[in-house]
Design a protein around this motif. Structure first.
Motif, short mmCIF file in Angstrom:
data_model
loop_
_atom_site.label_atom_id
_atom_site.label_comp_id
_atom_site.label_asym_id
_atom_site.label_seq_id
_atom_site.Cartn_x
_atom_site.Cartn_y
_atom_site.Cartn_z
N HIS A 91 0.88 -1.17 0.00
CA HIS A 91 0.00 0.00 0.00
C HIS A 91 0.91 1.21 0.00
N ASP A 96 1.87 11.70 2.50
CA ASP A 96 1.00 12.50 1.65
C ASP A 96 1.79 13.36 0.66
N VAL A 168 -3.58 10.78 0.64
CA VAL A 168 -3.39 9.49 1.29
C VAL A 168 -4.47 9.31 2.35
N TYR A 169 -5.20 8.22 2.26
CA TYR A 169 -6.23 7.92 3.26
C TYR A 169 -6.27 6.41 3.49
N GLU A 170 -6.79 6.05 4.65
CA GLU A 170 -6.82 4.64 5.07
C GLU A 170 -8.22 4.08 4.92
N TYR A 174 -5.70 -0.38 4.64
CA TYR A 174 -4.94 -0.22 3.40
C TYR A 174 -4.85 1.28 3.10
N TYR A 175 -3.63 1.75 2.86
CA TYR A 175 -3.41 3.17 2.60
C TYR A 175 -3.42 3.42 1.09
N TYR A 176 -4.33 4.29 0.67
CA TYR A 176 -4.48 4.62 -0.74
C TYR A 176 -3.81 5.96 -1.05
N CYS A 177 -3.32 6.09 -2.27
CA CYS A 177 -2.83 7.36 -2.79
C CYS A 177 -3.65 7.67 -4.02
#
Length: 336
Positions: A91, A96, A168-170, A174-177
């Protein structure tokens, strides 16, 4: 970057509060491996191409100027690949700021490539089709330089707009970009503007170019047009399926897991194929016999050897002159 690649990789489909879990065959490991391989080939190939152009061609030729900028664009795009490889394997772990920065670099590389290729095609169009125009080499060189500068300015400005949407968020550990929330049609405004519109310009230009070239008998001009055509065609062949699938995705809705699985699989394959373009230009440009000769000279360090040889010859000449002068002086003293 995921605002152009968010295709239900997790396998969840939501409809009226119901959740359908689809088990997808994950090729993220294969995808990441290809990204690393593309990164290595691109860095080596484009770096060698830049060295050849700077050391041997001096960037006096308009086509060489465009290819030099394309190589720089490919290297910028290439620099982001290791980060996306890690992202797809795990992930987003880089924070950020790096999410926005890598997205900006990604879009700068993509947008500058398509603008530069379009400008290169237009230059070929003016040279071949509108050859009666009163334009000399100096003016053409200045126009090419202005087009390259404009391509970078437009690319940076457009990429900043896209990069600022990244965040970037969870979600589910799972951390998304990617841009949070639902991606709408307005977010894809730059896609048709900076891909399909240049594609239409390229098609129109090369239809006119090919028609004009077939009537001529200048083989040198045939080769120059063919090389540019290969470079431009490689870009649109690599990126065409990917961008077309992105556009289709906006209007595609499916509740069938098998359909979604196939769509995700095709999308990832198209993404690998699209990203591989950054290592294509050095291979295509080396079709030129002159460039291959320069590359061999670079690899065997013949430039350094020749400069050392010239320096040695000059040194020997000076020594010989000094010895000859000293000898003559000695002879004159003996005569006295």
């Amino acid at each position: 970057m995921e605002n152009i690649s968010n295709l239900t990789d997790g396998g969840d489909y939501f409809d009226d509060g119901l959740v359908f879990l689809c088990e997808y065959f994950d090729i993220s490991t294969v995808e990441a491996a290809f990204f690393v391989l593309i990164f290595i080939i691109s860095v080596i190939g484009n770096s060698l191409l830049i060295c050849v152009l700077v050391l041997y061609e001096k960037l006096k030729n308009v086509t060489n100027l465009f290819v030099f900028n394309l190589a720089c664009s490919d290297l910028i795009f290439t620099a982001t690949l290791p980060f996306w490889a890690v992202y797809y394997l795990q992930h987003w772990i880089f924070g950020d700021f790096m999410c926005k920065f890598m997205a900006a670099a990604y879009f700068v590389g993509l947008y500058s490539s398509v603008i530069l290729l379009t400008a290169m095609t237009v230059d070929r169009f003016v040279t071949v089709v509108l050859h009666n125009w009163p334009i000399n080499n100096l003016k053409r060189q200045r126009c090419a330089t202005g087009a390259c500068v404009g391509a970078w300015i437009i690319s940076v400005a457009a990429s900043l707009s896209d990069a600022m949407k990244m965040q970037v968020y969870e979600e589910d550990m799972y951390y998304y970009c990617e841009p949070p929330g639902i991606v709408e049609l307005g977010d894809y405004f730059l896609l048709p503007l900076l891909f399909f519109l240049p594609f239409a310009i390229v098609i129109f230009s090369y239809c006119a170019i090919i028609r004009t070239v077939l009537r001529a008998s200048n083989r040198k001009r045939h080769r120059a047009v063919a090389m540019v055509l290969f470079i431009v065609a490689a870009f649109f062949i690599c990126w065409g399926p990917y961008n077309t699938l992105l556009f289709i995705k906006l209007f595609h809705e499916s509740e069938v897991c098998e359909t979604e699985e196939r769509l995700v699989m095709v999308f990832k394959i198209c993404r690998i194929f699209a990203f591989s373009h950054c290592c294509m230009n050095p291979l295509l440009y080396m079709l030129s016999q002159k460039l291959r000769k320069h590359l061999l000279q670079l690899l065997y360090c013949k430039t350094v050897w020749r400069s050392n040889e010239r320096s040695t010859v000059q040194t020997n000449t000076v020594i010989q002159n000094v010895v000859f002068t000293a000898h003559n002086s000695a002879v004159m003293l003996d005569d006295k």
